[in-house]
Scaffold this active site. Structure first.
Site, PDB file in Angstrom:
ATOM      1  N   THR B  40       0.832  -1.204   0.000  1.00  0.00           N
ATOM      2  CA  THR B  40       0.000   0.000   0.000  1.00  0.00           C
ATOM      3  C   THR B  40       0.863   1.249   0.000  1.00  0.00           C
ATOM      4  OG1 THR B  40      -1.787  -1.132   1.150  1.00  0.00           O
ATOM      5  CG2 THR B  40      -1.742   1.274   1.320  1.00  0.00           C
ATOM      6  N   GLY B 182      -8.061  13.281   9.244  1.00  0.00           N
ATOM      7  CA  GLY B 182      -6.775  12.814   9.748  1.00  0.00           C
ATOM      8  C   GLY B 182      -5.712  13.023   8.679  1.00  0.00           C
ATOM      9  N   HIS B 441      23.060  28.767  10.550  1.00  0.00           N
ATOM     10  CA  HIS B 441      22.211  29.892  10.169  1.00  0.00           C
ATOM     11  C   HIS B 441      22.486  30.239   8.714  1.00  0.00           C
ATOM     12  CE1 HIS B 441      19.984  33.633  10.503  1.00  0.00           C
ATOM     13  NE2 HIS B 441      20.996  34.240   9.908  1.00  0.00           N
TER      14      HIS B 441
END
Lengths: 124, 466
Positions: B40, B182, B441
């Site tokens: 699946t 959901g 950063h």
């Protein structure tokens, strides 16, 4: 400004009475503090708002803030133009950028609101 | 009759991973799969939806191009058949990849449906209807799950569909009602919304993605509203029927009605034990039909193991894969226990969601005295450069030990960022330690460093709290 029909809540929303209804919006000071507003989350028509409690949220480039209701009442109209294009609120917060029209549930609450002069002392 | 050390029924993310690990350990392995390897996850779920999301993300960037100073001249249109074709190609590439790995390890892939004749003897019904029998020292049941169906809105595959039909649609409906907000329902809501479909959602619980931390759910509620995706919460759909004009008409408990061209039912998934003939070996099953296993993933029948959705635990592909590894190692003589303490979960909405560890409500229920750190994306330089300022990271730490108990991120790349939280929880890292670690950063990872600082009220790029 200088229009005495505008009353102010210390959490930076204004109320402009028209009989037992009135309009709500955010102050020019608030829109300056927020910077570019990207979204405003407002209640639906028919919802009740309560003075001093959050009626929704405003999201800007800088922050996400609760909108604190200046009065209690039932929402009778939402400014969908401001929802679709929140930059209107930055451009004209006290006019075209209004947020809600409400039917007051307790008109005596207006006595708690500030005059423009008093609000300006607070918001600087 | 062919003989194997381990026969695995089901070639999804549980079964195929178990097969490879088993072969690495020197076992003679076969996988019995009635459709395609990858199960699946690869063929109907995780992967196809992510391929579709990649296409709708491109479309979204083009729509927002002006915000980045790019003017698009001429028409932009989504070519839905081409989007689906790309998705199919991605799936085919990955299926081929697994088959190539199987071949390299001499794993036999048998295309058919496996059932038990006896604990160590299996019948495989091949695609063309003939049978084959095999013998196996050990058997792993990894048959997964199928979309849940309830009588009030029976899935016909045309007007009332499940996620299986949603990933193979031929065209985008004008409107859709999604029952269940959901992970699956929300992912499809964003995909279809981007493609111009008018989406309405109904969720039985109080929020979108209701099983996530409350702050994540609230952010998702707002993001849906922002896109004018109407979400009805705390209410059930009573029934759905076809109206005279061919549209679907859903009636809520309140009596309110919602009209849409199609209805997508995404209310969860149920265990797939059909055709296994479990009665022949007397495997113990729970009340809901799930196969019961111990912490070594062995059933009550010695030598028969079960993994993945079919055991009814945490129904996630990566959990099945981990279970597959543990089970096959045990089947081949090991003695491993499965550990579910740290399971990251991801949802590919816009913004994305990544969560690991305890939610705030769970931490409180379990009696922890907690401290919470929160940091918004919109306070990060990188978020602004990207134009992706929605969302926040939330860190839940134990007030006594400062150890991180939960990390909940909603925002751009949350699905990748959450794994820093997984490492932290797995290894007992404190909020102080995470915050003390230098983060590059400008990156989105700073959101976690700052949230860790905020546990102690010392986030840097945030005005002083009053």
């Amino acid at each position: 400004m200088g229009d005495e029909s505008y009353k102010f809540h210390k959490e930076h929303l204004w109320f402009k009475a028209e009989g037992d209804t009135g309009m709500i919006g955010i102050t020019d000071y608030a829109q300056q503090q927020l910077g570019d507003i990207v979204y405003v989350d407002l209640p639906d028509e028919g919802d009740e708002i309560k003075k001093d409690e959050s009626l929704g949220e405003v999201e800007s480039a800088k922050t996400l803030s609760d909108l604190i209701a200046p009065v209690s009442g039932e929402v009778i109209e939402v400014n969908n133009n401001a929802v679709d294009d929140p930059s209107i609120i930055n451009k004209d917060p006290m006019g075209e950028g209004w947020l809600l029209k409400v039917k007051l549930s307790n008109p005596s609450e207006l006595d708690d609101l500030l005059s423009e002069e008093d609000y300006k002392k607070l918001a600087k | 009759m062919p003989k194997y050390d381990v026969a695995i029924i089901g070639g999804g993310p549980g079964g195929y991973v178990a097969a490879i690990r088993g072969a690495q350990m020197g076992g003679k392995i076969c996988v019995i799969e009635k459709e395609e390897v990858g199960g699946t996850c690869l063929n109907w779920g995780c992967i196809p939806t992510k391929a579709l999301i990649a296409s709708t993300s491109v479309l979204r960037y083009i729509k927002e191009a002006q915000n980045y100073g790019i003017n698009i001249k001429g028409d932009v249109e989504a070519d839905f058949p081409a989007i689906m074709e790309r998705k199919n190609k991605v799936v085919a590439t990955l299926v081929y990849g697994i088959k190539a790995i199987f071949k390299s390890y001499d794993i036999d892939l048998i295309k058919g449906t496996g059932s038990f004749l006896a604990p160590h003897r299996l019948k495989v019904t091949l695609a063309e209807g003939s049978h084959e029998e095999i013998e196996a020292e050990k058997v792993l049941i990894a048959t997964g799950s199928v979309p849940a169906v309830i009588p009030a809105f029976p899935i016909d595959g045309k007007k009332i569909i499940s996620s299986d039909e949603a990933v193979t649609m031929k065209e985008v409906p004008n409107s859709i009602l999604i029952i269940g907000a959901g992970a699956i329902g929300c992912e499809f809501a964003f995909i279809l919304h981007e493609l111009g479909c008018q989406v309405t959602m109904v969720e039985m619980l109080a929020h979108a993605v209701p099983l996530e931390d409350i702050d994540t759910s609230r952010t998702m509620d707002r993001e849906l509203k922002k896109r004018k995706i109407k979400l009805y919460c705390g209410i059930k759909v009573q029934h759905v029927k076809e109206d005279a004009d061919g549209m679907m008409l859903a009636t809520l408990e309140s009596g309110e009605q919602i009209k849409a061209e199609k209805v997508l039912v995404s209310i969860g998934r149920v265990f797939d034990v059909k055709g296994l003939d479990l009665d022949n070996i007397k495997v113990a099953q729970g009340k809901r039909g799930e196969i019961l296993v111990n912490d070594r993933l062995e059933t009550n029948v010695p030598g028969i193991y079960a993994i993945g959705d079919v055991i009814g635990g945490i129904m996630l592909a990566h959990v099945a894969s981990k279970e597959g590894i543990v089970a096959v190692e045990n089947a081949l003589g090991g003695n491993k226990k499965i550990d579910y303490r740290v399971v990251p979960a991801t949802i590919f909405t816009n913004p994305e969601i990544g969560s690991v560890g305890l939610k705030e409500r769970e931490a409180r229920e379990q009696g922890f005295d907690i401290r919470i750190g929160m940091f918004p994306y919109r306070a990060l330089g990188k978020s602004h450069t990207m134009g992706e300022i929605v969302g926040q990271a939330k860190i839940i730490a134990d007030a006594k030990t400062d150890k991180i108990l939960g990390v909940h991120i909603v925002g751009a790349h949350a699905t990748d960022l959450v794994h820093e939280g997984a490492i932290a929880i797995q290894h007992g890292i404190t909020a102080q330690q995470l915050g003390d670690t230098i983060h590059s950063h400008p990156t989105l990872s700073e959101v976690l460093m700052e949230a860790a600082h905020d546990v102690h009220q010392i986030a840097i790029d945030m005005p002083k709290k009053t």
